[in-house]
Design a protein around this motif. Structure first.
Motif, PDB file in Angstrom:
ATOM      1  N   GLU A   1      13.498 -24.726  -7.794  1.00 22.03           N
ATOM      2  CA  GLU A   1      14.735 -24.919  -7.027  1.00 22.03           C
ATOM      3  C   GLU A   1      15.948 -24.957  -7.946  1.00 22.03           C
ATOM      4  O   GLU A   1      17.030 -24.485  -7.586  1.00 22.03           O
ATOM      5  N   MET A   2      15.776 -25.513  -9.147  1.00 25.79           N
ATOM      6  CA  MET A   2      16.878 -25.653 -10.093  1.00 25.79           C
ATOM      7  C   MET A   2      17.032 -24.433 -10.988  1.00 25.79           C
ATOM      8  O   MET A   2      17.951 -24.380 -11.813  1.00 25.79           O
ATOM      9  N   GLY A   3      16.125 -23.442 -10.840  1.00 22.16           N
ATOM     10  CA  GLY A   3      16.207 -22.236 -11.648  1.00 22.16           C
ATOM     11  C   GLY A   3      15.874 -22.464 -13.111  1.00 22.16           C
ATOM     12  O   GLY A   3      16.426 -21.798 -13.995  1.00 22.16           O
ATOM     13  N   LEU A   4      14.952 -23.384 -13.393  1.00 24.18           N
ATOM     14  CA  LEU A   4      14.598 -23.738 -14.761  1.00 24.18           C
ATOM     15  C   LEU A   4      13.175 -23.319 -15.089  1.00 24.18           C
ATOM     16  O   LEU A   4      12.330 -23.180 -14.196  1.00 24.18           O
ATOM     17  N   ASP A   5      12.923 -23.121 -16.374  1.00 27.74           N
ATOM     18  CA  ASP A   5      11.567 -23.015 -16.900  1.00 27.74           C
ATOM     19  C   ASP A   5      11.353 -24.226 -17.801  1.00 27.74           C
ATOM     20  O   ASP A   5      11.874 -24.276 -18.921  1.00 27.74           O
ATOM     21  N   VAL A   6      10.598 -25.201 -17.323  1.00 28.16           N
ATOM     22  CA  VAL A   6      10.466 -26.486 -17.999  1.00 28.16           C
ATOM     23  C   VAL A   6       9.292 -26.458 -18.971  1.00 28.16           C
ATOM     24  O   VAL A   6       8.158 -26.153 -18.563  1.00 28.16           O
ATOM     25  N   PRO A   7       9.504 -26.779 -20.249  1.00 20.72           N
ATOM     26  CA  PRO A   7       8.372 -26.878 -21.179  1.00 20.72           C
ATOM     27  C   PRO A   7       7.456 -28.024 -20.774  1.00 20.72           C
ATOM     28  O   PRO A   7       7.921 -29.146 -20.542  1.00 20.72           O
ATOM     29  N   VAL A   8       6.153 -27.735 -20.669  1.00 15.32           N
ATOM     30  CA  VAL A   8       5.202 -28.754 -20.236  1.00 15.32           C
ATOM     31  C   VAL A   8       3.945 -28.705 -21.096  1.00 15.32           C
ATOM     32  O   VAL A   8       3.583 -27.671 -21.658  1.00 15.32           O
ATOM     33  N   THR A   9       3.302 -29.866 -21.175  1.00 14.25           N
ATOM     34  CA  THR A   9       1.931 -29.968 -21.657  1.00 14.25           C
ATOM     35  C   THR A   9       1.120 -30.667 -20.570  1.00 14.25           C
ATOM     36  O   THR A   9       1.689 -31.254 -19.646  1.00 14.25           O
ATOM     37  N   VAL A  10      -0.181 -30.604 -20.686  1.00 13.78           N
ATOM     38  CA  VAL A  10      -1.053 -31.369 -19.806  1.00 13.78           C
ATOM     39  C   VAL A  10      -1.737 -32.439 -20.637  1.00 13.78           C
ATOM     40  O   VAL A  10      -2.289 -32.163 -21.705  1.00 13.78           O
ATOM     41  N   ARG A  11      -1.674 -33.669 -20.153  1.00 16.98           N
ATOM     42  CA  ARG A  11      -2.403 -34.737 -20.818  1.00 16.98           C
ATOM     43  C   ARG A  11      -3.868 -34.664 -20.408  1.00 16.98           C
ATOM     44  O   ARG A  11      -4.201 -34.792 -19.231  1.00 16.98           O
ATOM     45  N   VAL A  12      -4.704 -34.415 -21.391  1.00 21.67           N
ATOM     46  CA  VAL A  12      -6.138 -34.346 -21.125  1.00 21.67           C
ATOM     47  C   VAL A  12      -6.782 -35.673 -21.491  1.00 21.67           C
ATOM     48  O   VAL A  12      -6.378 -36.341 -22.450  1.00 21.67           O
ATOM     49  N   ASN A  13      -7.749 -36.061 -20.709  1.00 22.42           N
ATOM     50  CA  ASN A  13      -8.503 -37.285 -20.968  1.00 22.42           C
ATOM     51  C   ASN A  13      -9.812 -36.884 -21.647  1.00 22.42           C
ATOM     52  O   ASN A  13     -10.683 -36.272 -21.019  1.00 22.42           O
ATOM     53  N   PRO A  14      -9.973 -37.208 -22.957  1.00 18.38           N
ATOM     54  CA  PRO A  14     -11.125 -36.699 -23.695  1.00 18.38           C
ATOM     55  C   PRO A  14     -12.389 -37.523 -23.536  1.00 18.38           C
ATOM     56  O   PRO A  14     -13.417 -37.194 -24.129  1.00 18.38           O
ATOM     57  N   ASP A  15     -12.326 -38.632 -22.766  1.00 15.02           N
ATOM     58  CA  ASP A  15     -13.468 -39.534 -22.598  1.00 15.02           C
ATOM     59  C   ASP A  15     -13.965 -40.023 -23.969  1.00 15.02           C
ATOM     60  O   ASP A  15     -15.140 -39.906 -24.317  1.00 15.02           O
ATOM     61  N   VAL A  16     -13.017 -40.590 -24.728  1.00 17.46           N
ATOM     62  CA  VAL A  16     -13.315 -41.151 -26.049  1.00 17.46           C
ATOM     63  C   VAL A  16     -13.027 -42.649 -26.009  1.00 17.46           C
ATOM     64  O   VAL A  16     -11.969 -43.078 -25.536  1.00 17.46           O
ATOM     65  N   ASP A  17     -13.974 -43.437 -26.475  1.00 21.04           N
ATOM     66  CA  ASP A  17     -13.807 -44.886 -26.528  1.00 21.04           C
ATOM     67  C   ASP A  17     -12.916 -45.238 -27.715  1.00 21.04           C
ATOM     68  O   ASP A  17     -13.280 -45.017 -28.872  1.00 21.04           O
ATOM     69  N   ALA A  18     -11.734 -45.788 -27.431  1.00 24.35           N
ATOM     70  CA  ALA A  18     -10.779 -46.116 -28.490  1.00 24.35           C
ATOM     71  C   ALA A  18     -11.147 -47.388 -29.246  1.00 24.35           C
ATOM     72  O   ALA A  18     -10.507 -47.721 -30.240  1.00 24.35           O
ATOM     73  N   LYS A  19     -12.137 -48.141 -28.751  1.00 16.61           N
ATOM     74  CA  LYS A  19     -12.580 -49.381 -29.404  1.00 16.61           C
ATOM     75  C   LYS A  19     -11.426 -50.372 -29.540  1.00 16.61           C
ATOM     76  O   LYS A  19     -11.212 -50.973 -30.598  1.00 16.61           O
ATOM     77  N   THR A  20     -10.686 -50.515 -28.455  1.00 18.53           N
ATOM     78  CA  THR A  20      -9.573 -51.449 -28.428  1.00 18.53           C
ATOM     79  C   THR A  20      -9.688 -52.296 -27.163  1.00 18.53           C
ATOM     80  O   THR A  20     -10.663 -52.191 -26.415  1.00 18.53           O
TER      81      THR A  20
END
Length: 422
Positions: A139-158
């Protein structure tokens, strides 16, 4: 390392005695060291000097505009998770092309605002979100830079409340579905895929979870490129921990973290973005408080201080540890005594430490809670109708109040009484 050291028997913030701040500003108060903030930012910047990169400070850790300006002027980007944080970053003079918009629940109004005012990229977290963003951008006539946040299923041990990379967390899209998600993204108007985003948690003290997550991101990058996507940026999140207890082994340092990044994704030719917050701000701030009473209880003694859980909620919320030290330096070998260190709020949860050994402390003595710069002031509240406490920034031998303590009248005047009760 920080710049809160004893000098001539008195704890200083850089070259300013904390007793001077207590006299001038009152207690409780947050005190930040500009030198420590800048040192920690530069450590991350140097750790990634082997390639193109941007260190985006996680605004949620400590969001005072003065802190953002200090870091922004040094070249930091900003990672924001709300329109309010975005507005703070812009108020600090950070340009939109150095601001990354993250967060799992961006509203349409927030999306429109950042698109109207400039954004480096938007990190997308779900299918409904990127479909809405596509509609708005088209609608705004833009091309917005995007990434996708992926969930890697990794235990951060926190701590479970700050882990974000497991499959049962609310964040991101399962990495196993990433290729189909990117395929849909590529077909939507208004969106320009530039990279991949991942963030697995906060206060990580082990590099292995980072390595596991980044290895999965590297594999995904290669697969997406095979699918025809142009992946030029990797947003690898933040989360490196700090040593809250100085008696413990220190967590990995930024240079070691940067080496893990280089080993796992450095050969992909991508610009690297990271989003540290806690390690930049945590040890750069202390909570300065005064003892109200020393109370002898049944089988335990209490230090009752004028700071409370509404000022620093981390111990009540997470069971978090903070080293607590007197502002007047104890003499070597001084006798100690075990205290429960508590605040004045009407909650048993208003307890900062139990059975903590302290040297002789009397009513009126100043005490400092170390490593309180991150998730301290930003999570504070006015519970028990206690005004928000001031924030103070020190640079060298000078200090300034960067958020004043409101008066009781100012706090109460924000309430309004409906006309039918007048």
């Amino acid at each position: 390392m920080d710049h809160f050291l004893y000098r001539d028997g008195m704890l200083h913030a850089e070259d300013v005695p904390l007793s001077d701040i207590a006299r001038g500003v009152g207690t409780p108060a947050y005190v930040y060291s500009a030198a420590t903030l800048l040192r920690h930012f530069h450590l991350f910047d140097e750790a990634l000097a082997w390639g193109p990169h941007l260190v985006c400070y996680a605004v949620k850790a400590a969001s005072n505009v003065a802190i953002l300006k200090l870091l922004g002027d040094a070249g930091a980007g900003m990672d924001v998770v709300s329109e309010g944080e975005y507005r703070r970053a812009r108020a600090a003079g950070v340009p939109g092309d150095r601001i990354v918009f993250s967060g799992v629940g961006k509203t349409e109004a927030e999306m429109r605002y950042v698109l109207e005012n400039g954004i480096r990229q938007i990190n997308l977290e779900s299918e409904p979100e990127y479909r809405l963003l596509s509609k708005i951008a088209a609608e705004m006539g833009l091309d917005v830079p995007v990434t996708v946040r992926v969930n890697p299923d990794v235990d951060a041990k926190t701590h479970e409340k700050i882990a974000t990379g497991k499959s049962d967390n609310k964040f991101g899209i399962p990495i196993a579905r990433a290729r189909e998600v990117y395929a849909e993204l590529a077909s939507l108007p208004g969106l320009k895929v530039v990279g991949i985003d991942v963030h697995i948690g906060s206060q990580l003290t082990d590099l292995d979870p980072f390595r596991a997550a980044y290895r999965k991101v590297a594999d995904l990058t290669r697969a997406l490129r095979e699918d025809g996507h142009e992946i030029t940026r990797l947003d690898l999140g933040g989360g490196l921990g700090i040593p809250y207890a100085r008696s413990n082994l220190a967590p990995p340092v930024p240079m070691e973290y940067g080496q893990v990044i280089r080993e796992e994704v450095g050969d992909l030719g991508c610009e690297i973005e990271i989003e540290p917050g806690r390690l930049i701000a945590g040890n750069a701030g202390i909570l300065l408080t005064s003892t109200i009473f020393v109370k002898e209880g049944e089988g335990r003694d209490f230090l009752i201080v004028d700071a409370a859980m509404n000022d620093l909620i981390r111990p009540a919320m997470y069971g978090a540890h903070h080293d607590i030290v007197p502002v007047i330096e104890p003499t070597p070998g001084a006798d100690t005594r075990a205290f429960d260190i508590v605040g004045p709020i009407c909650e048993t949860g208003d307890t900062f430490a139990k059975g903590r050994d302290m040297p002789q402390v009397d009513a009126g003595d100043l005490i400092a809670f170390r490593s309180a710069g991150a998730y301290g002031a930003v999570m504070s509240s006015e519970y028990n109708s206690r005004p928000l406490i001031p924030e103070v920034l020190v640079q060298g031998d000078q200090y300034a109040v960067i958020r004043p303590r409101p008066t009781y009248d100012e706090m109460i005047s924000r309430d309004s009484v409906p006309h039918w009760l007048e």
